[in-house]
Design a protein around this motif. Structure first.
Motif, PDB file in Angstrom:
ATOM      1  N   PHE A 164       0.702  -1.212  -0.008  1.00  0.00           N
ATOM      2  CA  PHE A 164       0.001   0.102  -0.001  1.00  0.00           C
ATOM      3  C   PHE A 164       0.632   1.162   0.033  1.00  0.00           C
ATOM      4  CE2 PHE A 164       0.512  -1.454   4.423  1.00  0.00           C
ATOM      5  CZ  PHE A 164       0.682  -0.350   5.275  1.00  0.00           C
ATOM      6  N   ASP A 165       0.284   2.323  -0.428  1.00  0.00           N
ATOM      7  CA  ASP A 165       1.013   3.500  -0.871  1.00  0.00           C
ATOM      8  C   ASP A 165       1.101   4.462   0.764  1.00  0.00           C
ATOM      9  OD1 ASP A 165       2.311   5.623  -1.597  1.00  0.00           O
ATOM     10  OD2 ASP A 165       0.711   6.465  -2.832  1.00  0.00           O
ATOM     11  N   LEU A 166       2.503   4.670   1.177  1.00  0.00           N
ATOM     12  CA  LEU A 166       2.529   5.565   2.414  1.00  0.00           C
ATOM     13  C   LEU A 166       2.368   7.069   2.059  1.00  0.00           C
ATOM     14  CD1 LEU A 166       6.125   4.381   3.392  1.00  0.00           C
ATOM     15  CD2 LEU A 166       3.774   3.935   4.551  1.00  0.00           C
ATOM     16  N   GLY A 167       2.212   7.373   0.906  1.00  0.00           N
ATOM     17  CA  GLY A 167       2.120   8.959   0.441  1.00  0.00           C
ATOM     18  C   GLY A 167       3.239   9.444   0.907  1.00  0.00           C
ATOM     19  N   GLU A 168       3.463  10.727   1.617  1.00  0.00           N
ATOM     20  CA  GLU A 168       4.693  10.984   2.050  1.00  0.00           C
ATOM     21  C   GLU A 168       5.233  10.518   3.277  1.00  0.00           C
ATOM     22  OE1 GLU A 168       4.278  15.314   2.668  1.00  0.00           O
ATOM     23  OE2 GLU A 168       3.456  15.874   0.572  1.00  0.00           O
ATOM     24  N   SER A 169       4.175  10.142   4.137  1.00  0.00           N
ATOM     25  CA  SER A 169       4.717   9.422   5.280  1.00  0.00           C
ATOM     26  C   SER A 169       3.411   8.766   6.033  1.00  0.00           C
ATOM     27  CB  SER A 169       5.529  10.039   6.290  1.00  0.00           C
ATOM     28  OG  SER A 169       6.147   9.229   7.194  1.00  0.00           O
ATOM     29  N   LEU A 170       3.340   7.995   6.839  1.00  0.00           N
ATOM     30  CA  LEU A 170       2.125   7.904   7.824  1.00  0.00           C
ATOM     31  C   LEU A 170       2.160   8.739   9.026  1.00  0.00           C
ATOM     32  CD1 LEU A 170       2.327   3.941   7.706  1.00  0.00           C
ATOM     33  CD2 LEU A 170       0.901   5.252   6.361  1.00  0.00           C
ATOM     34  N   PRO A 171       0.823   9.198   9.111  1.00  0.00           N
ATOM     35  CA  PRO A 171       0.941  10.070  10.177  1.00  0.00           C
ATOM     36  C   PRO A 171       1.504   9.307  11.858  1.00  0.00           C
ATOM     37  CG  PRO A 171      -1.217   9.790   9.338  1.00  0.00           C
ATOM     38  CD  PRO A 171      -0.343   8.763   8.683  1.00  0.00           C
ATOM     39  N   THR A 172       2.332  10.089  12.429  1.00  0.00           N
ATOM     40  CA  THR A 172       3.023   9.525  13.645  1.00  0.00           C
ATOM     41  C   THR A 172       2.972  10.509  14.638  1.00  0.00           C
ATOM     42  OG1 THR A 172       4.648   8.367  11.948  1.00  0.00           O
ATOM     43  CG2 THR A 172       5.104   8.647  14.419  1.00  0.00           C
ATOM     44  N   SER A 173       2.843   9.922  15.834  1.00  0.00           N
ATOM     45  CA  SER A 173       2.710  10.645  17.160  1.00  0.00           C
ATOM     46  C   SER A 173       3.705  10.240  17.919  1.00  0.00           C
ATOM     47  CB  SER A 173       1.505  10.860  17.754  1.00  0.00           C
ATOM     48  OG  SER A 173       1.072   9.807  18.468  1.00  0.00           O
ATOM     49  N   ILE A 174       4.660  11.242  18.698  1.00  0.00           N
ATOM     50  CA  ILE A 174       5.637  10.561  19.580  1.00  0.00           C
ATOM     51  C   ILE A 174       5.606  11.217  20.985  1.00  0.00           C
ATOM     52  CG2 ILE A 174       8.208  10.595  19.739  1.00  0.00           C
ATOM     53  CD1 ILE A 174       8.657  10.815  16.875  1.00  0.00           C
ATOM     54  N   GLY A 176       7.316  10.918  24.485  1.00  0.00           N
ATOM     55  CA  GLY A 176       8.351  10.339  25.031  1.00  0.00           C
ATOM     56  C   GLY A 176       9.055   9.497  24.097  1.00  0.00           C
ATOM     57  N   ASN A 177       9.191   7.949  24.724  1.00  0.00           N
ATOM     58  CA  ASN A 177       9.702   6.945  23.859  1.00  0.00           C
ATOM     59  C   ASN A 177       8.623   5.965  23.161  1.00  0.00           C
ATOM     60  OD1 ASN A 177      12.358   7.686  24.330  1.00  0.00           O
ATOM     61  ND2 ASN A 177      13.071   5.875  25.221  1.00  0.00           N
ATOM     62  N   TYR A 178       7.416   6.350  23.305  1.00  0.00           N
ATOM     63  CA  TYR A 178       6.237   5.842  22.417  1.00  0.00           C
ATOM     64  C   TYR A 178       6.063   6.415  21.091  1.00  0.00           C
ATOM     65  CZ  TYR A 178       5.232   3.387  26.937  1.00  0.00           C
ATOM     66  OH  TYR A 178       5.267   2.628  28.125  1.00  0.00           O
ATOM     67  N   ILE A 179       6.050   5.654  20.295  1.00  0.00           N
ATOM     68  CA  ILE A 179       5.742   6.262  18.996  1.00  0.00           C
ATOM     69  C   ILE A 179       4.530   5.295  18.243  1.00  0.00           C
ATOM     70  CG2 ILE A 179       6.636   6.263  16.315  1.00  0.00           C
ATOM     71  CD1 ILE A 179       9.071   5.593  19.063  1.00  0.00           C
ATOM     72  N   THR A 180       3.562   6.227  18.143  1.00  0.00           N
ATOM     73  CA  THR A 180       2.488   5.430  17.060  1.00  0.00           C
ATOM     74  C   THR A 180       2.172   6.045  15.906  1.00  0.00           C
ATOM     75  OG1 THR A 180       1.237   5.433  19.551  1.00  0.00           O
ATOM     76  CG2 THR A 180      -0.189   5.373  17.623  1.00  0.00           C
ATOM     77  N   VAL A 181       2.066   4.937  15.126  1.00  0.00           N
ATOM     78  CA  VAL A 181       1.932   5.159  13.785  1.00  0.00           C
ATOM     79  C   VAL A 181       0.542   4.774  13.332  1.00  0.00           C
ATOM     80  CG1 VAL A 181       2.735   4.452  11.222  1.00  0.00           C
ATOM     81  CG2 VAL A 181       4.201   4.381  13.391  1.00  0.00           C
ATOM     82  N   ASP A 182      -0.360   5.834  12.579  1.00  0.00           N
ATOM     83  CA  ASP A 182      -1.521   5.569  12.190  1.00  0.00           C
ATOM     84  C   ASP A 182      -1.828   5.160  10.705  1.00  0.00           C
ATOM     85  OD1 ASP A 182      -4.202   5.808  11.457  1.00  0.00           O
ATOM     86  OD2 ASP A 182      -4.445   7.630  12.628  1.00  0.00           O
ATOM     87  N   CYS A 183      -2.042   3.970  10.642  1.00  0.00           N
ATOM     88  CA  CYS A 183      -1.933   3.242   9.175  1.00  0.00           C
ATOM     89  C   CYS A 183      -3.556   3.395   8.392  1.00  0.00           C
ATOM     90  CB  CYS A 183      -1.631   1.921   9.180  1.00  0.00           C
ATOM     91  SG  CYS A 183      -0.123   1.464   9.921  1.00  0.00           S
ATOM     92  N   ARG A 184      -4.589   3.814   9.189  1.00  0.00           N
ATOM     93  CA  ARG A 184      -5.947   3.870   8.813  1.00  0.00           C
ATOM     94  C   ARG A 184      -6.088   4.387   7.370  1.00  0.00           C
ATOM     95  NH1 ARG A 184      -9.657   0.136   9.082  1.00  0.00           N
ATOM     96  NH2 ARG A 184     -11.219   0.594   8.006  1.00  0.00           N
TER      97      ARG A 184
END
Length: 247
Positions: A164-174, A176-184
């Motif tokens: 699947f196409d990422l586009g420029e990038s997947l929305p990501t929130s950081i 501290g040391n927790y990284i969440t990537v929104d793939c929806r």
């Protein structure tokens, strides 16, 4: 064993020929399913456990790096539209203790290594996200971290969702040391999302509850959540075909 033969295991007493004919009534969705999932992967999904070797994930990462070219950096320090990837090499290694080790050679800061865990890997009809916790080495460069984990998330899940196409990038929130990537949003543009059976996207029938690294592979906990309307229609069609064969 082909796809109908796999399904026949879950409909004992109904012939493979009947299932093959019934499947024709659900084209072109079935073609997308066949293109996305191998026989073995479909069987694993139905059984609730899908194993993805590190070698498969790293090959997908390498293909993603190779495909990206041209452009300049974005304002956040990550790659801009059509940019050259900020790394020359990116690999992950899964460990028996549940750790996910990541190694990269970057153009900006050189060699980078860190270790962490997959805290959440969730996909259902409402939400698709991955949350990592970096346990060794803080990620101070948020642009680079966003780039890393967008590609890693895509490559980890390619066996389940196809390319699947990422586009420029997947929305990501950081945080501290927790990284969440929104793939929806990216997954909603995938072939699985566009393939429908009786109005239901195939993408929404696949559920992922968790992903746990082991020695050399990541195990995904899956479920096929097929709407009752489709189950009833499919079973009715299969039974009718089976009855016709008996006459």
């Amino acid at each position: 064993m082909d796809m109908p033969a796999i399904i026949s295991e879950y409909f004992p007493g109904i012939s493979v020929e009947s299932i093959s004919e019934a499947v024709e009534d659900y084209q072109p969705a079935w073609q997308v399913i066949q293109h996305t999932w191998s026989n073995e992967t479909l069987k694993e999904i139905m059984q609730g456990k899908v194993s993805v070797p590190d070698s498969v994930i790293n090959e997908a990462i390498a293909e993603s790096l190779k495909a990206e070219s041209g452009g300049s950096e974005a304002a956040d320090g990550g790659p801009g539209p059509g940019a050259e990837p900020p790394v020359t090499e990116l690999k992950l290694t899964s460990r028996e203790n549940g750790r996910l080790e990541i190694f990269a050679n970057t153009k900006k800061i050189g060699r980078v290594e860190f270790s962490g865990t997959i805290e959440e890997f969730v996909h259902n009809k409402e939400d698709s996200h991955v949350t990592y916790r970096v346990r060794e080495r803080a990620l101070k460069d948020h642009g680079l971290a966003s780039w890393f984990f967008s590609r890693i998330s895509m490559s980890m899940s390619q066996k389940l969702f196809g390319k699947f196409d990422l586009g420029e990038s997947l929305p990501t929130s950081i945080k501290g040391n927790y990284i969440t990537v929104d793939c929806r949003k990216a997954l909603e543009q995938s072939k699985l999302a566009k393939a429908e059976i009786k109005g239901y996207p195939v993408l929404d029938m696949l559920e992922i509850k968790n992903a746990v690294p082991h020695d050399g592979y990541i195990m995904f906990e899956t479920r096929l959540n097929i709407p009752q309307e489709i189950q009833v229609a499919a079973l009715d069609l299969l039974l009718r075909r089976h009855t016709q064969e008996g006459n």
